[in-house]
Design an enzyme around this catalytic site. Structure first.
Site, mmCIF file in Angstrom:
data_model
loop_
_atom_site.group_PDB
_atom_site.id
_atom_site.type_symbol
_atom_site.label_atom_id
_atom_site.label_comp_id
_atom_site.label_asym_id
_atom_site.label_seq_id
_atom_site.Cartn_x
_atom_site.Cartn_y
_atom_site.Cartn_z
ATOM 1 C CE1 TYR A 103 29.593 14.079 4.870
ATOM 2 C CE2 TYR A 103 29.099 11.845 4.155
ATOM 3 C CZ TYR A 103 28.678 13.107 4.542
ATOM 4 O OH TYR A 103 27.338 13.379 4.591
ATOM 5 C CD1 TRP A 105 26.057 11.026 8.172
ATOM 6 C CD2 TRP A 105 24.424 10.712 9.667
ATOM 7 N NE1 TRP A 105 25.004 11.831 7.820
ATOM 8 C CE2 TRP A 105 23.988 11.653 8.722
ATOM 9 C CE3 TRP A 105 23.560 10.337 10.701
ATOM 10 C CZ2 TRP A 105 22.732 12.252 8.787
ATOM 11 C CZ3 TRP A 105 22.318 10.924 10.762
ATOM 12 C CH2 TRP A 105 21.915 11.878 9.823
HETATM 13 P P1 PGD Z 1 27.479 5.276 7.391
HETATM 14 O O1 PGD Z 1 27.008 3.933 6.961
HETATM 15 O O2 PGD Z 1 26.637 6.023 8.363
HETATM 16 O O3 PGD Z 1 27.582 6.090 6.023
HETATM 17 O O4 PGD Z 1 27.550 7.937 4.369
HETATM 18 P P2 PGD Z 1 28.289 7.487 5.720
HETATM 19 O O5 PGD Z 1 29.716 7.226 5.396
HETATM 20 O O6 PGD Z 1 28.013 8.450 6.823
HETATM 21 O O7 PGD Z 1 28.970 5.163 7.900
HETATM 22 C C1 PGD Z 1 29.353 5.451 9.214
HETATM 23 C C2 PGD Z 1 30.463 4.511 9.645
HETATM 24 O O8 PGD Z 1 30.908 4.922 10.942
HETATM 25 C C3 PGD Z 1 30.003 3.060 9.800
HETATM 26 O O9 PGD Z 1 30.887 2.184 9.123
HETATM 27 C C4 PGD Z 1 30.071 2.821 11.320
HETATM 28 O O10 PGD Z 1 30.394 1.488 11.676
HETATM 29 C C5 PGD Z 1 31.173 3.767 11.744
HETATM 30 N N1 PGD Z 1 31.155 4.138 13.167
HETATM 31 C C6 PGD Z 1 30.111 4.156 14.023
HETATM 32 N N2 PGD Z 1 30.520 4.571 15.249
HETATM 33 C C7 PGD Z 1 31.855 4.803 15.162
HETATM 34 C C8 PGD Z 1 32.849 5.265 16.089
HETATM 35 O O11 PGD Z 1 32.599 5.577 17.247
HETATM 36 N N3 PGD Z 1 34.120 5.386 15.652
HETATM 37 C C9 PGD Z 1 34.454 5.088 14.383
HETATM 38 N N4 PGD Z 1 35.733 5.243 14.041
HETATM 39 N N5 PGD Z 1 33.533 4.652 13.458
HETATM 40 C C10 PGD Z 1 32.249 4.532 13.851
HETATM 41 C C11 PGD Z 1 26.299 8.547 4.358
HETATM 42 C C12 PGD Z 1 26.102 9.350 3.049
HETATM 43 O O12 PGD Z 1 25.832 8.470 1.951
HETATM 44 C C13 PGD Z 1 25.004 10.330 3.154
HETATM 45 S S1 PGD Z 1 24.909 11.297 4.569
HETATM 46 C C14 PGD Z 1 24.140 10.567 2.132
HETATM 47 S S2 PGD Z 1 22.811 11.617 2.339
HETATM 48 C C15 PGD Z 1 24.330 10.026 0.772
HETATM 49 N N6 PGD Z 1 23.136 9.451 0.251
HETATM 50 C C16 PGD Z 1 23.196 8.698 -0.863
HETATM 51 C C17 PGD Z 1 22.069 8.523 -1.757
HETATM 52 O O13 PGD Z 1 20.987 9.075 -1.556
HETATM 53 N N7 PGD Z 1 22.252 7.715 -2.821
HETATM 54 C C18 PGD Z 1 23.417 7.113 -3.097
HETATM 55 N N8 PGD Z 1 23.531 6.327 -4.157
HETATM 56 N N9 PGD Z 1 24.475 7.278 -2.272
HETATM 57 C C19 PGD Z 1 24.424 8.045 -1.191
HETATM 58 N N10 PGD Z 1 25.512 8.200 -0.389
HETATM 59 C C20 PGD Z 1 25.588 9.156 0.703
#
Ligand code: PGD
Length: 758
Positions: A103, A105
């Site tokens: 999972y 983004w």
């Molecule tokens: P990101 O930090 O976006 O968090 O959680 P999510 O795991 O999506 O992580 C994306 C990762 O992808 C980053 O480490 C980035 O470096 C990596 N990345 C970027 N580009 C690339 C690529 O081309 N290739 C690869 N392999 N990696 C790449 C988000 C999630 O967190 C979401 S959507 C929600 S809504 C939730 N919200 C909450 C909340 O409201 N409160 C709490 N306490 N916790 C939450 N967690 C949830």
């Protein structure tokens, strides 16, 4: 293009030195500035690496994950090791022993999207245990299809901002409309109309009521009501009670378009359980005056009213109830399907809701079928790893957790998104092997056995377009690839070759040829529709193509116009205020109609005696999730290097805390340091600490270690919303806060681990 907007990057040939927002975007996001300096930041993974313990002892459970050092290997060594390990797991334990939930983004772009790549690869490998739904919408994704037959259409085909600006008299916003979140759209966005639309609505005489513990969840002039967090459903029920009690409910609408109102009404009036859901009843729970609640209900019935519920309200225990009660209230008002009235879910949760959709399918990398049928609700990752073979309830089914031997993660960061990180760390010690693709040394990468360095979207070419944005965008590379990083596609192609399905995976195309191919697929849709789109070479040169959009949309207008021909995809074809299916599941935490459940983590319960402050762990305004936390906008908000925690001045004074102090935030699950910011716009007894500060354990070898940086997920509970959807409940948690007078530990979150040469 980034998830947080469209821009042009300046580079010195190796690094991004400046970013300029797309001039067509009237309200670009400050988050864009985080990209500067991100390509060569010290937290980048420079080359393939394998954890020493795994390399020396072979696959197996290990509690050294997260504190072990790494050994640098060549790409060929990495591919051989990884292909061999995948083959071993498949041959010995079967494909269901691979968890490819993955999972996250990651980055925008239709081709290099890490999730699409990893899922296509694992399906061709013979399948994997997958995850369902999202951390964003865990409860909504299960409940709304049962109530209105869809969940994503509620956002993708939501009532447009221009319609609200023109038609709405009263917008009642449960959770506000936080502009910070509208900076972001999954897959990219070229304009941010929310601020302008709300201003235009107000200028026309429209009124906005924002119900939230945080005043800045709505910008500009609005009536701010600050109930106790977690009591919105009680307020909605009390408003519904007033409508029923005072003859203001639209019974004709409820009869024609809904099913089960009579059952719900029995509950509302207290005939089912002896408790009438009066404004006085809701006042005792929420702390809002009963008159205010009753008055709000009467005002709703007077004009064109939009009931808006943010996604954050369903990211809590019993999260199914807020959207369900919200749409029930809107149904009682009888305005669903009328311009500017009815229901909205997600205004201010992401940029998409309120934006006009494009009429064409998006170009999509074909993924095929997953031969393995096992899946888990996405936020059950720790449960899965800790409890192989255990049975659990989910959406009316009885399921069993498979025994996972290999975890494959590409494009997500569980140390950002998952709850109770101490528990997650114990869970991640269980599998034989963890593989992580990421451009950065996130904690997830530091907990991996096999680390695959990915490029960022700034280093490669791609296509960007989303469901609700008029532009198809050519994403040109801003810099060459960093160090020994590779595109995820190249890694999977190399693995697929070793595993015998190289040709099937690549279809003989380079990444560039895939992008041209996907553009051609999309251009076919446009031309078939009578639209115009240039040949690929011209598009690439021009930079973007503008598409037609479906403007003036009102959610469920076609259903209202003809409920038989446009029946909803629910068992009754109508809005299910009462769901016989859910009722039949017999869950004690999700009944057949919306109702109030007392949560564990709230100010009205016993737990608040030990942990008297309600922490809102919401989305950050200075970055997207944990991405580019080291960037200028994110760093600019930190207090003594820690993530800011906002407190009401009275709560701070009672604890001897001054603005700018470092504080320890704790409960019985864990603790973190954060930097105090005093703010009267935060309700008393509420504190707010955004998600996304990179997890930084004081002692990396101790799973329960304090985070010195301010990641709230060391505090949140790893429990699902309910037996129905088991969604993420990370938004709310009870804590205590005290001034931290000890020696301040350094921030090491962005330091790479030790990587030694082979
Ligand atoms: P990101 O930090 O976006 O968090 O959680 P999510 O795991 O999506 O992580 C994306 C990762 O992808 C980053 O480490 C980035 O470096 C990596 N990345 C970027 N580009 C690339 C690529 O081309 N290739 C690869 N392999 N990696 C790449 C988000 C999630 O967190 C979401 S959507 C929600 S809504 C939730 N919200 C909450 C909340 O409201 N409160 C709490 N306490 N916790 C939450 N967690 C949830």
């Amino acid at each position: 293009m980034a998830h947080w907007g469209m821009f042009e990057a300046e580079s010195d040939g190796a690094e991004v030195t400046a970013v300029h927002p797309y001039p067509g975007d009237g309200d670009p996001s400050p988050i864009l500035a985080n990209a500067v300096g991100s390509v060569r930041h010290r937290s980048r993974i420079a080359g393939p690496a394998v954890r020493r313990g795994w390399l020396e002892n072979g696959p197996g459970p290990s509690d050294r994950r997260g504190s072990d050092e790494f050994v640098a290997v060549s790409w060929d060594e990495l591919a051989d090791l990884l292909a061999g390990e995948l083959r071993r797991v498949v041959d010995t334990h079967g494909n269901r022993a691979i968890f490819g939930g993955s999972y996250g983004w990651s980055s925008p772009g239709r081709f290099h999207h890490a999730q699409s790549q990893v899922h296509r690869f694992l399906k061709m490998l013979g399948g994997y245990t997958r995850s369902e739904h999202s951390y964003s919408l865990g409860a909504t994704g299960v409940i709304m299809p049962r109530v209105v037959g869809t969940h994503w259409k509620m956002f993708a085909r939501s009532t447009n901002w221009e319609v609200i600006a023109r038609e709405t008299d009263l917008m009642v916003c449960f959770g506000g409309v936080p502009l910070k979140n509208t900076a972001v759209n999954d897959g990219g966005t070229s304009h941010h109309p929310t601020r302008g639309a709300l201003d235009a609505m107000r200028a026309r005489g429209g009124r906005i009521v924002s119900l939230s513990p945080l005043r800045d969840d709505l910008h500009g002039e609005a009536e701010w009501l600050a109930p106790r967090p977690g009591t919105d459903v009680a307020i909605m029920l009390a408003c519904a009670y007033v409508l029923a009690d005072e003859g203001l409910a639209d019974l004709a609408f409820l009869d024609r378009y809904c099913t089960g109102y009579e059952v719900f009404e029995q509950y509302l009036l207290g005939k089912a359980d002896g408790v009438a859901k009066t404004p006085e009843w809701a006042a005792a729970l929420s702390g809002l005056p009963a008159d205010t609640i009753a008055d709000l209900a009467r005002r709703m019935a007077k004009g064109r009213t939009m009931i808006s519920v943010t996604w954050s309200l369903q990211r809590v225990r019993h999260g199914e109830q807020a959207p369900w009660a919200g749409i029930t209230l809107a149904a009682m008002l009888g305005q669903i399907g009328l311009p500017g009235g009815g229901f909205g879910h997600g205004y201010g949760s992401m940029n998409e809701p309120g934006l006009a959709p494009v009429p064409y399918p998006l170009p999509t990398l074909f993924q095929g079928q997953n031969p393995v049928s096992d899946s888990i609700p996405v936020a059950a990752i720790s449960d899965l790893l800790l409890n192989p073979g255990q049975e659990y309830d989910f959406d009316g089914q009885r399921r069993t957790f498979p025994d996972i031997r290999l975890v494959y993660w590409a494009g997500g960061n569980p140390f950002h998104h998952h709850q109770d990180l101490g528990r997650l760390r114990r869970a991640l010690a269980r599998p034989d092997t963890i593989v992580v693709h990421d451009p950065y040394w996130t904690q997830m990468a530091k907990h991996a056995d096999i680390v695959v360095p990915s490029t960022t979207s700034l280093e490669r070419e791609d296509l960007s377009c989303t469901r609700n944005d008029p532009l198809m965008v050519a994403m040109h590379a801003a810099t060459p690839r960093f160090a020994d990083a590779r595109d995820d596609y190249d890694t999977f192609a190399a693995l697929a070759r070793r595993l015998g399905f190289g040709e099937r995976f690549t279809e003989g195309r380079t990444a560039g040829q895939w992008i041209e191919h996907l553009y051609g697929q999309w251009r076919g849709y446009v031309l078939a529709d009578g639209g115009e789109a240039p040949e690929f070479d011209e598009f690439w040169l021009r930079g973007h193509v503008r598409m037609r959009t479906e403007d003036e949309l009102t959610l469920f207008e076609e259903f209202r116009a003809d409920p038989e021909a446009n029946a909803l995809r629910t068992p009754s074809g109508k809005i299910e205020i009462f769901s016989a299916d859910i009722d039949g599941f017999g869950y004690d935490d999700c009944a057949g109609h919306p109702r109030w459940y007392e949560p564990e983590e709230w100010l009205g319960g016993r737990r608040a005696e030990a942990f008297p402050l309600h922490l809102i762990a919401n989305q950050p305004k200075t970055r997207l999730h944990s991405q580019l936390d080291h960037g200028a906008t994110s760093q600019g908000s930190k207090v003594q290097g820690r993530e800011p925690i906002r407190l009401h001045p009275d709560d701070a004074a009672a604890r001897g805390i001054a603005d700018g102090d470092v504080v320890r935030v704790f409960n019985d699950r864990g603790a973190c340091l954060a930097g105090a910011v005093l703010d009267e716009g935060v309700r008393e007894r509420v504190v707010q600490l955004a998600t996304g500060a990179w997890f930084d354990p004081l002692d990396p070898a101790d799973p329960s270690s304090m985070c010195v940086h301010g990641n709230p997920n060391v505090l949140t509970a790893d429990v699902g919303t309910s037996s129905l959807s088991r969604g993420c409940t990370g938004q709310h948690v009870l804590v205590q806060v005290e001034r931290f007078d000890g020696e301040l530990p350094p921030i090491r979150a962005y330091d790479p681990p030790t990587v030694r040469p082979r």
